[in-house]
Scaffold this motif. Structure first.
Motif, PDB file in Angstrom:
ATOM      1  N   ALA A  24      63.518  51.036  -2.163  1.00  0.00           N
ATOM      2  CA  ALA A  24      64.072  50.394  -0.963  1.00  0.00           C
ATOM      3  C   ALA A  24      65.468  49.855  -1.253  1.00  0.00           C
ATOM      4  O   ALA A  24      66.399  50.027  -0.459  1.00  0.00           O
ATOM      5  CB  ALA A  24      63.145  49.275  -0.496  1.00  0.00           C
ATOM      6  N   ARG A  25      65.623  49.202  -2.404  1.00  0.00           N
ATOM      7  CA  ARG A  25      66.936  48.648  -2.777  1.00  0.00           C
ATOM      8  C   ARG A  25      67.960  49.760  -2.978  1.00  0.00           C
ATOM      9  O   ARG A  25      69.095  49.677  -2.499  1.00  0.00           O
ATOM     10  CB  ARG A  25      66.800  47.828  -4.061  1.00  0.00           C
ATOM     11  CG  ARG A  25      68.115  47.179  -4.510  1.00  0.00           C
ATOM     12  CD  ARG A  25      67.909  46.389  -5.785  1.00  0.00           C
ATOM     13  NE  ARG A  25      67.445  47.243  -6.863  1.00  0.00           N
ATOM     14  CZ  ARG A  25      66.828  46.816  -7.967  1.00  0.00           C
ATOM     15  NH1 ARG A  25      66.579  45.525  -8.113  1.00  0.00           N
ATOM     16  NH2 ARG A  25      66.439  47.655  -8.895  1.00  0.00           N
ATOM     17  N   SER A  26      67.540  50.827  -3.663  1.00  0.00           N
ATOM     18  CA  SER A  26      68.450  51.944  -3.952  1.00  0.00           C
ATOM     19  C   SER A  26      68.943  52.602  -2.659  1.00  0.00           C
ATOM     20  O   SER A  26      70.131  52.853  -2.490  1.00  0.00           O
ATOM     21  CB  SER A  26      67.722  52.957  -4.842  1.00  0.00           C
ATOM     22  OG  SER A  26      68.433  54.161  -4.893  1.00  0.00           O
ATOM     23  N   ARG A  27      68.017  52.877  -1.753  1.00  0.00           N
ATOM     24  CA  ARG A  27      68.395  53.534  -0.496  1.00  0.00           C
ATOM     25  C   ARG A  27      69.266  52.613   0.365  1.00  0.00           C
ATOM     26  O   ARG A  27      70.201  53.057   1.023  1.00  0.00           O
ATOM     27  CB  ARG A  27      67.147  53.948   0.281  1.00  0.00           C
ATOM     28  CG  ARG A  27      66.414  55.153  -0.325  1.00  0.00           C
ATOM     29  CD  ARG A  27      65.121  55.432   0.430  1.00  0.00           C
ATOM     30  NE  ARG A  27      64.369  56.525  -0.148  1.00  0.00           N
ATOM     31  CZ  ARG A  27      64.292  57.759   0.360  1.00  0.00           C
ATOM     32  NH1 ARG A  27      64.957  58.056   1.468  1.00  0.00           N
ATOM     33  NH2 ARG A  27      63.568  58.690  -0.216  1.00  0.00           N
ATOM     34  N   MET A  44      74.548  50.786   2.545  1.00  0.00           N
ATOM     35  CA  MET A  44      75.555  49.728   2.617  1.00  0.00           C
ATOM     36  C   MET A  44      76.900  50.181   2.053  1.00  0.00           C
ATOM     37  O   MET A  44      77.951  49.709   2.470  1.00  0.00           O
ATOM     38  CB  MET A  44      75.056  48.486   1.874  1.00  0.00           C
ATOM     39  CG  MET A  44      73.905  47.776   2.602  1.00  0.00           C
ATOM     40  SD  MET A  44      73.095  46.529   1.581  1.00  0.00           S
ATOM     41  CE  MET A  44      74.392  45.292   1.467  1.00  0.00           C
ATOM     42  N   SER A  45      76.848  51.105   1.100  1.00  0.00           N
ATOM     43  CA  SER A  45      78.103  51.576   0.482  1.00  0.00           C
ATOM     44  C   SER A  45      78.968  52.335   1.481  1.00  0.00           C
ATOM     45  O   SER A  45      80.164  52.529   1.273  1.00  0.00           O
ATOM     46  CB  SER A  45      77.804  52.465  -0.725  1.00  0.00           C
ATOM     47  OG  SER A  45      77.219  53.689  -0.301  1.00  0.00           O
ATOM     48  N   GLN A  46      78.329  52.802   2.581  1.00  0.00           N
ATOM     49  CA  GLN A  46      79.087  53.513   3.616  1.00  0.00           C
ATOM     50  C   GLN A  46      79.848  52.548   4.534  1.00  0.00           C
ATOM     51  O   GLN A  46      80.671  52.949   5.325  1.00  0.00           O
ATOM     52  CB  GLN A  46      78.132  54.357   4.483  1.00  0.00           C
ATOM     53  CG  GLN A  46      77.129  55.205   3.707  1.00  0.00           C
ATOM     54  CD  GLN A  46      77.801  56.210   2.791  1.00  0.00           C
ATOM     55  OE1 GLN A  46      78.650  56.982   3.218  1.00  0.00           O
ATOM     56  NE2 GLN A  46      77.426  56.184   1.513  1.00  0.00           N
ATOM     57  N   THR A  86      80.735  45.832   3.228  1.00  0.00           N
ATOM     58  CA  THR A  86      79.859  45.635   2.066  1.00  0.00           C
ATOM     59  C   THR A  86      80.658  45.410   0.792  1.00  0.00           C
ATOM     60  O   THR A  86      80.269  44.626  -0.063  1.00  0.00           O
ATOM     61  CB  THR A  86      78.940  46.871   1.885  1.00  0.00           C
ATOM     62  OG1 THR A  86      78.219  47.069   3.090  1.00  0.00           O
ATOM     63  CG2 THR A  86      77.954  46.657   0.758  1.00  0.00           C
ATOM     64  N   ARG A  87      81.794  46.071   0.664  1.00  0.00           N
ATOM     65  CA  ARG A  87      82.567  45.995  -0.582  1.00  0.00           C
ATOM     66  C   ARG A  87      83.116  44.593  -0.842  1.00  0.00           C
ATOM     67  O   ARG A  87      83.520  44.271  -1.936  1.00  0.00           O
ATOM     68  CB  ARG A  87      83.706  47.011  -0.535  1.00  0.00           C
ATOM     69  CG  ARG A  87      83.195  48.443  -0.438  1.00  0.00           C
ATOM     70  CD  ARG A  87      84.317  49.456  -0.585  1.00  0.00           C
ATOM     71  NE  ARG A  87      83.821  50.794  -0.332  1.00  0.00           N
ATOM     72  CZ  ARG A  87      83.880  51.414   0.838  1.00  0.00           C
ATOM     73  NH1 ARG A  87      84.434  50.809   1.873  1.00  0.00           N
ATOM     74  NH2 ARG A  87      83.405  52.632   0.987  1.00  0.00           N
ATOM     75  N   GLN A  88      83.121  43.754   0.198  1.00  0.00           N
ATOM     76  CA  GLN A  88      83.641  42.387   0.025  1.00  0.00           C
ATOM     77  C   GLN A  88      82.554  41.418  -0.446  1.00  0.00           C
ATOM     78  O   GLN A  88      82.813  40.257  -0.683  1.00  0.00           O
ATOM     79  CB  GLN A  88      84.198  41.894   1.370  1.00  0.00           C
ATOM     80  CG  GLN A  88      85.319  42.775   1.921  1.00  0.00           C
ATOM     81  CD  GLN A  88      85.574  42.501   3.403  1.00  0.00           C
ATOM     82  OE1 GLN A  88      85.076  41.537   3.959  1.00  0.00           O
ATOM     83  NE2 GLN A  88      86.357  43.371   4.031  1.00  0.00           N
ATOM     84  N   MET A  89      81.333  41.890  -0.583  1.00  0.00           N
ATOM     85  CA  MET A  89      80.224  40.999  -0.934  1.00  0.00           C
ATOM     86  C   MET A  89      80.102  40.823  -2.441  1.00  0.00           C
ATOM     87  O   MET A  89      80.356  41.736  -3.205  1.00  0.00           O
ATOM     88  CB  MET A  89      78.914  41.541  -0.366  1.00  0.00           C
ATOM     89  CG  MET A  89      78.886  41.557   1.150  1.00  0.00           C
ATOM     90  SD  MET A  89      77.379  42.280   1.774  1.00  0.00           S
ATOM     91  CE  MET A  89      76.183  41.126   1.132  1.00  0.00           C
ATOM     92  N   ASP A  90      79.659  39.617  -2.833  1.00  0.00           N
ATOM     93  CA  ASP A  90      79.500  39.317  -4.258  1.00  0.00           C
ATOM     94  C   ASP A  90      78.132  39.766  -4.785  1.00  0.00           C
ATOM     95  O   ASP A  90      78.013  40.185  -5.921  1.00  0.00           O
ATOM     96  CB  ASP A  90      79.640  37.796  -4.503  1.00  0.00           C
ATOM     97  CG  ASP A  90      80.993  37.281  -4.045  1.00  0.00           C
ATOM     98  OD1 ASP A  90      81.974  38.039  -4.180  1.00  0.00           O
ATOM     99  OD2 ASP A  90      81.057  36.134  -3.551  1.00  0.00           O
ATOM    100  N   ASP A 118      71.343  42.008  -4.642  1.00  0.00           N
ATOM    101  CA  ASP A 118      70.360  41.076  -4.101  1.00  0.00           C
ATOM    102  C   ASP A 118      70.228  41.246  -2.587  1.00  0.00           C
ATOM    103  O   ASP A 118      69.120  41.227  -2.040  1.00  0.00           O
ATOM    104  CB  ASP A 118      70.769  39.634  -4.438  1.00  0.00           C
ATOM    105  CG  ASP A 118      69.742  38.619  -3.964  1.00  0.00           C
ATOM    106  OD1 ASP A 118      68.580  38.713  -4.405  1.00  0.00           O
ATOM    107  OD2 ASP A 118      70.079  37.757  -3.148  1.00  0.00           O
ATOM    108  N   THR A 119      71.371  41.425  -1.909  1.00  0.00           N
ATOM    109  CA  THR A 119      71.348  41.625  -0.464  1.00  0.00           C
ATOM    110  C   THR A 119      70.602  42.910  -0.113  1.00  0.00           C
ATOM    111  O   THR A 119      69.758  42.923   0.797  1.00  0.00           O
ATOM    112  CB  THR A 119      72.779  41.688   0.103  1.00  0.00           C
ATOM    113  OG1 THR A 119      73.431  40.448  -0.186  1.00  0.00           O
ATOM    114  CG2 THR A 119      72.780  41.931   1.601  1.00  0.00           C
ATOM    115  N   ALA A 120      70.900  43.992  -0.831  1.00  0.00           N
ATOM    116  CA  ALA A 120      70.230  45.279  -0.578  1.00  0.00           C
ATOM    117  C   ALA A 120      68.727  45.150  -0.773  1.00  0.00           C
ATOM    118  O   ALA A 120      67.940  45.704   0.000  1.00  0.00           O
ATOM    119  CB  ALA A 120      70.796  46.350  -1.514  1.00  0.00           C
TER     120      ALA A 120
END
Length: 579
Positions: free
Chosen positions: A401-404, A409-411, A415-419, A423-425
């Motif tokens: 679930a996290r991987s998918r 999110m990478s799209q 998302t790229r601005q998140m620290d 954990d969010t994924a």
């Protein structure tokens, strides 16, 4: 605040018919949100009043409806009263609706919204023991255990939010003949080093090998029987190895439960009741309930008088206990220790017969509290697989679930601005798992679908999290505008009213969930709220509006954010502020 309006309508009816207010409360319900501008807010069921003895059961329903409606006149709270189809409809003064529904927010009452309700206060409160998850040590943690875990967690959260004292119990499958196989198998195939590296995986592999060997070899079957006999006789070496298997398994489970946001107050198991099981057999015998078959097994006849014989085996011919014997002992132990008002077992529907027999035997033994025991069954999950194949352990599901979710999110540019992307994924992935599981009736089987589950649009856990995070962002960006004072007359658009009408149903949804222990009512309420919020974002902008309008709208969005978060937490979902 729905309770204020419900009580006001009940008081009006009570004065008219000279009956107590409580007689009308069960017959009143909030209407689902409608696009029609003049839609009512509450309706009264004439049929329910007849059933409750408030109105005569004979006669014409429509005539009774019209007759009662004609005696009711609008006032400062109720601006319109109409009748039709066996219902009386009540429309609340719009300004008062806005004022009362948003009153609790920002005054420290956000988390208690809807809980101080006449409907919910009428529910019995007490000590509730919920048994859920209950994996079998050394066997794969399959989809059924995942369902039991999240459903049991929801029931615990719901009962706690409604003012009950909740005991959350994980009753491990840590005893029985499978441990004979595991003990004998470990002597032949086990490795302490592998046990340290990946405990559950290695124990599972040993168990599979031992099973395969037992199919070919009578020696392995005999060794398994001998190891279990040693366990039942409390022989030190066998118990020491069993304890090692149990301890490392529990440690591993606790780590995985932490990822899910699930905790237990008590880790119990069949092993705790191995000696008490023999005492239960003696109690059954002393009550004349126990019979010995020609094969030497001990059984209890549970067939109703005159029906075909239906027996339950409680003791093998060699004198060793069974699953149901230990369940009887466990129930008796819990009643004595916890004095529960309700005990709920959460397992798949294949165990329905087992729990029916368990409750029947407890009643036959003279324990009337068995009527306060309940089994919540659920259906099976088909097609739960990861990219690497069949799911073995819960870790595999959470990792997938996290991987998918990370890939999805990478799209996105934001998302790229998140620290804390990982954990969010993970939290969004878990939300998606829970909502997919909870949308329908628990008893239904369903086919697991990764792609549909993780969609950002539509009725998914991802959409719930996105809705909450977007509200948090709006509130954060307009922090200077927040105030407990606001002008209710600035929130009279149908978009605003629709959200507040939906709020009116929150305590009813919780009440319905408390009655049947189904999470679908709350899930569907929150998904509908998220759709209403999405429309409000477009039609009620905060940025660029006059300060007093912006302030009122922010009050509405803050209230919606609180209700959404409260409901998500009851479901077992951690609301995210960014994603």
């Amino acid at each position: 605040m729905a309770s204020f309006f419900r009580r006001t309508i009940a008081a009006k009816l009570a004065r008219t018919l000279q009956q107590p207010e409580e007689a009308f409360l069960p017959a009143l319900s909030a209407l689902p949100v409608s696009k029609r501008q003049q839609a009512a807010d509450f309706r009264l069921s004439i049929s329910a009043l007849r059933t409750g003895g408030v109105l005569p059961s004979g006669g014409d329903t429509q005539a009774q409806t019209d007759g009662l409606a004609s005696q009711l006149t609008p006032d400062t709270v109720l601006e319109a009263i109409t009748a039709g189809g066996g219902w009386i409809n009540f429309k609340i003064n719009r300004k008062l609706l806005v004022q009362k529904m948003l009153e609790p927010f920002g005054n420290g009452e956000d988390e208690r919204f809807g809980l101080n309700s006449d409907l919910l206060n009428a529910l019995k409160r007490g000590t509730v023991l919920v048994e859920y998850s209950s994996p079998n040590i050394a066997k794969k943690f399959h989809a059924g255990h995942l369902r039991s875990t999240i459903i049991g967690n929801f029931i615990g959260n719901l009962k706690q939010s409604l003012g009950n004292s909740v005991i959350r119990m994980n009753y491990l499958g840590d005893w029985g003949m499978q441990f004979g196989l595991l003990g004998a198998g470990f002597a032949q195939f086990g490795c302490q080093e592998k046990l340290k590296r990946n405990a559950l995986q290695h124990l599972f592999e040993v168990y599979v090998q031992a099973n395969q060997e037992a199919e070919r070899s009578e020696d392995m079957k005999q060794a398994a029987r001998e190891f279990f006999r040693q366990l039942e006789q409390h022989e030190r070496e066998a118990l020491s190895l069993w304890k090692q298997f149990r301890d490392i398994s529990v440690d591993e489970y606790q780590r995985v439960y932490k990822r899910l946001g699930v905790h237990f107050d008590v880790y119990s198991g069949e092993s705790f009741h191995r000696d008490e099981a023999q005492e239960v057999v003696q109690q059954l015998r002393s009550r004349g309930l126990l019979e010995t078959t020609e094969h030497g097994t001990s059984v209890v006849d549970l067939s109703p008088a005159g029906d075909a014989r239906s027996v339950c085996v409680v003791l093998r011919s060699d004198g060793t206990s069974l699953y149901i014997t230990r369940d009887l002992a466990a129930a008796l132990h819990r009643s004595g220790k916890y004095s529960f008002d309700e005990m709920i077992y959460v397992t798949d529907k294949n165990q329905t017969s087992h729990f029916r027999q368990l409750f029947q035997m407890l009643l036959a033994m003279g324990h009337s509290w068995a009527d306060r025991c309940k089994h919540v069954p659920f259906g099976l999950v088909r097609g739960m697989k990861t990219r690497s194949g069949e799911v073995l352990f819960l870790d595999d599901v959470l990792d997938e679930a996290r991987s998918r979710m990370l890939h999805n999110m990478s799209q996105s540019k934001t998302t790229r601005q998140m620290d804390n992307i990982q954990d969010t994924a993970e939290k969004v992935g878990i939300s998606a798992l829970i909502v997919q599981d909870f949308k329908g009736p628990l008893l239904s089987d369903y086919t697991f679908d990764w792609d549909r589950m993780l969609q950002a649009q539509g009725d998914t856990g991802v959409f719930l999290q996105y809705s909450h995070a977007r509200l948090c962002s709006l509130i954060q960006k307009n922090g200077g505008l927040e105030s407990s004072a606001f002008d209710p007359s600035l929130l009279l658009e149908q978009t605003s009213i629709g959200i507040l009408q939906h709020f009116l149903r929150y305590d009813e949804v919780l009440h319905q969930s408390a009655q049947d222990l189904q999470p679908k009512h709350l899930v569907n309420f929150l998904l509908k709220l998220s759709h209403l919020i999405a429309s409000a974002h477009k039609e009620l902008p905060v940025k660029g509006s006059a300060p007093d309008v912006a302030q009122a709208r922010l009050k509405l969005f803050s209230g919606a954010c609180s209700v959404l978060a409260n409901g998500m937490r009851i479901l077992g979902i951690t609301p995210l502020e960014k994603m």
